[in-house]
Design a protein around this motif. Structure first.
Motif, PDB file in Angstrom:
ATOM      1  N   ARG A   1      37.286 -16.455  34.235  1.00 29.99           N
ATOM      2  CA  ARG A   1      37.812 -17.085  35.458  1.00 29.99           C
ATOM      3  C   ARG A   1      37.461 -18.574  35.419  1.00 29.99           C
ATOM      4  O   ARG A   1      36.543 -18.972  34.692  1.00 29.99           O
ATOM      5  N   PRO A   2      38.193 -19.396  36.184  1.00 24.35           N
ATOM      6  CA  PRO A   2      37.897 -20.835  36.162  1.00 24.35           C
ATOM      7  C   PRO A   2      36.513 -21.154  36.747  1.00 24.35           C
ATOM      8  O   PRO A   2      36.003 -20.401  37.579  1.00 24.35           O
ATOM      9  N   PHE A   3      35.967 -22.247  36.308  1.00 27.06           N
ATOM     10  CA  PHE A   3      34.740 -22.838  36.864  1.00 27.06           C
ATOM     11  C   PHE A   3      33.504 -21.939  36.812  1.00 27.06           C
ATOM     12  O   PHE A   3      32.756 -21.852  37.772  1.00 27.06           O
ATOM     13  N   THR A   4      33.315 -21.279  35.690  1.00 23.66           N
ATOM     14  CA  THR A   4      32.100 -20.485  35.511  1.00 23.66           C
ATOM     15  C   THR A   4      30.913 -21.424  35.302  1.00 23.66           C
ATOM     16  O   THR A   4      29.852 -21.235  35.902  1.00 23.66           O
ATOM     17  N   THR A   5      31.103 -22.427  34.443  1.00 20.57           N
ATOM     18  CA  THR A   5      30.009 -23.377  34.200  1.00 20.57           C
ATOM     19  C   THR A   5      30.066 -24.471  35.247  1.00 20.57           C
ATOM     20  O   THR A   5      31.112 -25.080  35.466  1.00 20.57           O
ATOM     21  N   ILE A   6      28.924 -24.722  35.869  1.00 17.34           N
ATOM     22  CA  ILE A   6      28.878 -25.807  36.848  1.00 17.34           C
ATOM     23  C   ILE A   6      27.962 -26.912  36.314  1.00 17.34           C
ATOM     24  O   ILE A   6      28.357 -28.043  36.173  1.00 17.34           O
ATOM     25  N   LYS A   7      26.739 -26.523  35.995  1.00  8.31           N
ATOM     26  CA  LYS A   7      25.820 -27.499  35.383  1.00  8.31           C
ATOM     27  C   LYS A   7      25.947 -27.400  33.872  1.00  8.31           C
ATOM     28  O   LYS A   7      26.080 -26.298  33.336  1.00  8.31           O
ATOM     29  N   PRO A   8      25.886 -28.528  33.172  1.00  6.52           N
ATOM     30  CA  PRO A   8      26.051 -28.456  31.713  1.00  6.52           C
ATOM     31  C   PRO A   8      24.943 -27.663  31.021  1.00  6.52           C
ATOM     32  O   PRO A   8      23.805 -27.621  31.503  1.00  6.52           O
ATOM     33  N   ASN A   9      25.295 -27.025  29.917  1.00  4.53           N
ATOM     34  CA  ASN A   9      24.311 -26.350  29.068  1.00  4.53           C
ATOM     35  C   ASN A   9      24.043 -27.250  27.872  1.00  4.53           C
ATOM     36  O   ASN A   9      24.976 -27.786  27.283  1.00  4.53           O
ATOM     37  N   VAL A  10      22.774 -27.409  27.546  1.00 10.47           N
ATOM     38  CA  VAL A  10      22.424 -28.249  26.399  1.00 10.47           C
ATOM     39  C   VAL A  10      21.666 -27.410  25.396  1.00 10.47           C
ATOM     40  O   VAL A  10      20.805 -26.608  25.783  1.00 10.47           O
ATOM     41  N   GLY A  11      21.979 -27.546  24.123  1.00 13.91           N
ATOM     42  CA  GLY A  11      21.271 -26.746  23.117  1.00 13.91           C
ATOM     43  C   GLY A  11      21.372 -27.349  21.734  1.00 13.91           C
ATOM     44  O   GLY A  11      22.003 -28.387  21.534  1.00 13.91           O
ATOM     45  N   ILE A  12      20.741 -26.665  20.806  1.00 12.92           N
ATOM     46  CA  ILE A  12      20.732 -27.121  19.411  1.00 12.92           C
ATOM     47  C   ILE A  12      21.600 -26.181  18.577  1.00 12.92           C
ATOM     48  O   ILE A  12      21.430 -24.962  18.634  1.00 12.92           O
ATOM     49  N   ALA A  13      22.502 -26.794  17.818  1.00 11.76           N
ATOM     50  CA  ALA A  13      23.313 -26.020  16.871  1.00 11.76           C
ATOM     51  C   ALA A  13      22.984 -26.543  15.476  1.00 11.76           C
ATOM     52  O   ALA A  13      22.306 -27.563  15.341  1.00 11.76           O
ATOM     53  N   TYR A  14      23.446 -25.827  14.448  1.00 15.18           N
ATOM     54  CA  TYR A  14      23.089 -26.228  13.081  1.00 15.18           C
ATOM     55  C   TYR A  14      24.314 -26.472  12.222  1.00 15.18           C
ATOM     56  O   TYR A  14      25.215 -25.635  12.140  1.00 15.18           O
ATOM     57  N   LEU A  15      24.297 -27.641  11.561  1.00 14.20           N
ATOM     58  CA  LEU A  15      25.310 -27.911  10.544  1.00 14.20           C
ATOM     59  C   LEU A  15      24.927 -27.128   9.309  1.00 14.20           C
ATOM     60  O   LEU A  15      23.744 -26.904   9.053  1.00 14.20           O
ATOM     61  N   ARG A  16      25.918 -26.736   8.539  1.00 14.07           N
ATOM     62  CA  ARG A  16      25.647 -25.973   7.323  1.00 14.07           C
ATOM     63  C   ARG A  16      26.019 -26.819   6.099  1.00 14.07           C
ATOM     64  O   ARG A  16      27.146 -27.268   5.984  1.00 14.07           O
ATOM     65  N   VAL A  17      25.058 -27.042   5.220  1.00 13.63           N
ATOM     66  CA  VAL A  17      25.356 -27.756   3.965  1.00 13.63           C
ATOM     67  C   VAL A  17      24.657 -27.058   2.802  1.00 13.63           C
ATOM     68  O   VAL A  17      23.678 -26.334   3.011  1.00 13.63           O
ATOM     69  N   LYS A  18      25.149 -27.313   1.610  1.00 16.14           N
ATOM     70  CA  LYS A  18      24.477 -26.793   0.428  1.00 16.14           C
ATOM     71  C   LYS A  18      23.208 -27.617   0.258  1.00 16.14           C
ATOM     72  O   LYS A  18      23.252 -28.842   0.230  1.00 16.14           O
ATOM     73  N   CYS A  19      22.063 -26.955   0.146  1.00 15.89           N
ATOM     74  CA  CYS A  19      20.798 -27.695   0.104  1.00 15.89           C
ATOM     75  C   CYS A  19      20.582 -28.316  -1.280  1.00 15.89           C
ATOM     76  O   CYS A  19      20.924 -27.718  -2.306  1.00 15.89           O
ATOM     77  N   ALA A  20      19.944 -29.506  -1.280  1.00 16.13           N
ATOM     78  CA  ALA A  20      19.664 -30.194  -2.549  1.00 16.13           C
ATOM     79  C   ALA A  20      18.704 -29.379  -3.428  1.00 16.13           C
ATOM     80  O   ALA A  20      18.620 -29.606  -4.631  1.00 16.13           O
ATOM     81  N   CYS A  21      17.984 -28.438  -2.827  1.00 13.86           N
ATOM     82  CA  CYS A  21      17.034 -27.633  -3.613  1.00 13.86           C
ATOM     83  C   CYS A  21      17.767 -26.850  -4.697  1.00 13.86           C
ATOM     84  O   CYS A  21      17.204 -26.580  -5.758  1.00 13.86           O
ATOM     85  N   GLN A  22      19.024 -26.536  -4.447  1.00  8.35           N
ATOM     86  CA  GLN A  22      19.811 -25.758  -5.404  1.00  8.35           C
ATOM     87  C   GLN A  22      20.035 -26.536  -6.684  1.00  8.35           C
ATOM     88  O   GLN A  22      19.707 -26.067  -7.761  1.00  8.35           O
ATOM     89  N   GLU A  23      20.614 -27.733  -6.535  1.00  5.12           N
ATOM     90  CA  GLU A  23      20.921 -28.475  -7.761  1.00  5.12           C
ATOM     91  C   GLU A  23      19.664 -28.961  -8.457  1.00  5.12           C
ATOM     92  O   GLU A  23      19.675 -29.191  -9.659  1.00  5.12           O
ATOM     93  N   LEU A  24      18.562 -29.098  -7.701  1.00  7.12           N
ATOM     94  CA  LEU A  24      17.322 -29.565  -8.330  1.00  7.12           C
ATOM     95  C   LEU A  24      16.472 -28.391  -8.842  1.00  7.12           C
ATOM     96  O   LEU A  24      15.463 -28.585  -9.515  1.00  7.12           O
ATOM     97  N   GLY A  25      16.874 -27.196  -8.472  1.00  4.11           N
ATOM     98  CA  GLY A  25      16.159 -26.004  -8.926  1.00  4.11           C
ATOM     99  C   GLY A  25      14.707 -25.944  -8.463  1.00  4.11           C
ATOM    100  O   GLY A  25      13.811 -25.621  -9.237  1.00  4.11           O
ATOM    101  N   VAL A  26      14.472 -26.331  -7.193  1.00  8.18           N
ATOM    102  CA  VAL A  26      13.095 -26.286  -6.676  1.00  8.18           C
ATOM    103  C   VAL A  26      13.023 -25.388  -5.443  1.00  8.18           C
ATOM    104  O   VAL A  26      14.030 -25.103  -4.803  1.00  8.18           O
ATOM    105  N   LYS A  27      11.804 -24.972  -5.128  1.00  5.63           N
ATOM    106  CA  LYS A  27      11.588 -24.201  -3.903  1.00  5.63           C
ATOM    107  C   LYS A  27      11.150 -25.208  -2.847  1.00  5.63           C
ATOM    108  O   LYS A  27      10.191 -25.949  -3.062  1.00  5.63           O
ATOM    109  N   ASP A  28      11.863 -25.283  -1.738  1.00  4.23           N
ATOM    110  CA  ASP A  28      11.541 -26.316  -0.739  1.00  4.23           C
ATOM    111  C   ASP A  28      10.749 -25.782   0.451  1.00  4.23           C
ATOM    112  O   ASP A  28      10.619 -24.563   0.631  1.00  4.23           O
ATOM    113  N   ASN A  29      10.198 -26.734   1.236  1.00  4.92           N
ATOM    114  CA  ASN A  29       9.481 -26.393   2.480  1.00  4.92           C
ATOM    115  C   ASN A  29      10.010 -27.295   3.596  1.00  4.92           C
ATOM    116  O   ASN A  29       9.371 -28.289   3.941  1.00  4.92           O
TER     117      ASN A  29
END
Ligand SMILES: Nc1nc2c(ncn2[C@@H]2O[C@H](COP(=O)(O)OP(=O)(O)OP(=O)(O)O)[C@@H](O)[C@H]2O)c(=O)[nH]1
Ligand SMILES: [Mg+2]
Length: 406
Positions: free
Chosen positions: A31-59
């Protein structure tokens, strides 16, 4: 941290998309107007990690790495929905526009299935044209910004023509709350051939054009063509792409993504956001209804579009529209680590074209102050301060000063 806003007509799936991106439970209703106050959060971009091409275990420290995929956190804000006339206070009014002022980019969510009318009320799929909604939102945002300038136009003209200020500074300071800079204004004026025209002689149309362009330049957008699980969406996605360009439109199904992420969280399926498929972890734990729902997602979304599109919406925004690239600063070029021995600890998102010295600034001002040179760790070469960085570079900044560790 860069921020993007989910903007759109009411009842198109903004909060569902937000929830799918952040895994935060927020209210979503048909239904219209369910959200009244904005929701703020963290999302994640997905990329191939450099650990792969360097062949290392990262932290990783400022991000997450799972099976060679690096997840980079970004801020997402889910706003109240709009209806025509919002800039004048219709519906939930124009407060939403204030709330998107910090956004670096806009994810423009539309109901590609055409199953909500102009006011966001449910209607039969295919009976409303989503292109009208894109126009409506762009118009509302434009009229709102225009209002902020037109009100004071004669004052602005006086300041520029009788004072020391130039139009770039006056307009950007007027709109600085919207993260609009003098650079944005200057690019706008150049592109519109208004740079040498005195503001006093601008026509009403010049002002309107200027505002429209300014918004496009300062707030890049991606159209999230949501509810693409409806068969009716296929035709509309095609039309949206024809009208707004392939690169600006991403078909998605927020509902499918949310269901898959939730099922994966509960260990019912194996699924990585952005993938083209999932696998069932334990068939015995799934009810008949859950199995049917999963089959439906497979048939209506994954097989049709290749993924739910939700991860692509976010990646498209940051990597194509905002044109940011990931780089990995390290303190120790041999161990690829920070001072504490964490391998590839941080990934930073920087604008394409960023130089080694500019990266030093972004990481720590002290690094920039003492900058001597940088090392491109993967290629094993020294970089001067002006060297432009590339995607996925691993960079060690060498400084004159010994840095006190924080
Ligand atoms: N079929 C389908 N339905 C969806 C999808 N995304 C959202 N919906 C449904 O659309 C309805 C509205 O979703 P919301 O996320 O509340 O929409 P909103 O844009 O945040 O709405 P307001 O906050 O009211 O402006 C809900 O019933 C959702 O389940 C989708 O990808 N496919
Ligand atoms: Mg909402």
């Amino acid at each position: 941290m860069p921020e993007v806003a989910l903007v759109g007509k009411t009842n198109v799936g903004k909060s569902t998309l937000f929830s799918a991106l952040t895994m935060l439970p927020v209210k979503t209703e048909p239904r219209p107007f369910t959200t009244i106050k904005p929701n703020v959060g963290i999302a994640y971009l997905r990329v191939k990690c450099a650990c792969q091409e360097l062949g290392v275990k990262d932290n990783p420290r400022n991000s997450i790495c799972v099976d060679g995929i690096r997840y980079i956190p970004v801020r997402v804000i889910d706003l109240a929905g709009l209806v025509p006339g919002a800039h004048e206070g219709r519906g939930l009014g124009n407060k939403f526009l204030d709330e998107m002022r910090n956004a670096d980019g806009i994810i423009h969510v539309v109901d590609a299935s055409g199953s909500t009318d102009a006011e966001g009320r449910p209607c039969p799929p295919g009976s409303h044209d989503p292109l009208q909604d894109v126009k409506m939102i762009r118009e509302e945002v434009k009229l709102w910004v225009l209002g902020m300038i037109e009100r004071d136009w004669s004052k602005i003209v006086k300041m520029v023509e009788h004072g020391p200020a130039n139009i770039e500074d006056v307009l950007s300071s007027r709109l600085s709350g919207l993260k609009i800079s003098a650079k944005h204004v200057s690019r706008t004026l150049q592109e519109l051939d208004l740079a040498n025209k005195k503001p006093g002689s601008w026509s009403g149309d010049d002002v309107k054009m200027c505002v429209e362009k300014l918004i496009d330049i300062s707030k890049p957008y991606v159209i999230a063509a949501n509810k693409s699980d409806f068969p009716e969406s296929r035709y509309n996605v095609k039309r949206l792409k024809e009208e707004y360009g392939d690169e600006n439109v991403v078909p998605c199904s927020a509902e499918a993504e949310l269901a898959l992420r939730r099922a994966a969280e509960r260990g019912l399926i194996k699924y990585t956001p952005g993938d083209s498929s999932f696998s069932i972890a334990d068939r015995g734990r799934l009810t008949e209804q859950q199995l049917n729902a999963l089959t439906m997602i497979e048939e209506r979304t994954l097989k049709v579009w290749g993924s739910t599109g939700v991860q692509e919406v976010l990646n498209r925004m940051y990597f194509k529209k905002l044109d940011l690239i990931p780089v990995y600063p390290v303190a120790d070029p041999n161990r690829l680590s920070d001072g504490e021995g964490n391998v590839l600890p941080d990934v930073h998102l920087v604008p394409r074209g960023t130089t080694a010295k500019e990266l030093a600034h972004i990481v720590h001002t002290e690094l920039a102050e003492g900058f001597i040179y940088a090392i491109d760790v993967k290629r094993g070469v020294r970089l001067g301060g002006d060297s432009v960085l590339n995607e996925n570079d691993v960079i060690c900044i060498v400084t004159a000063k010994r840095l006190r560790r924080k």
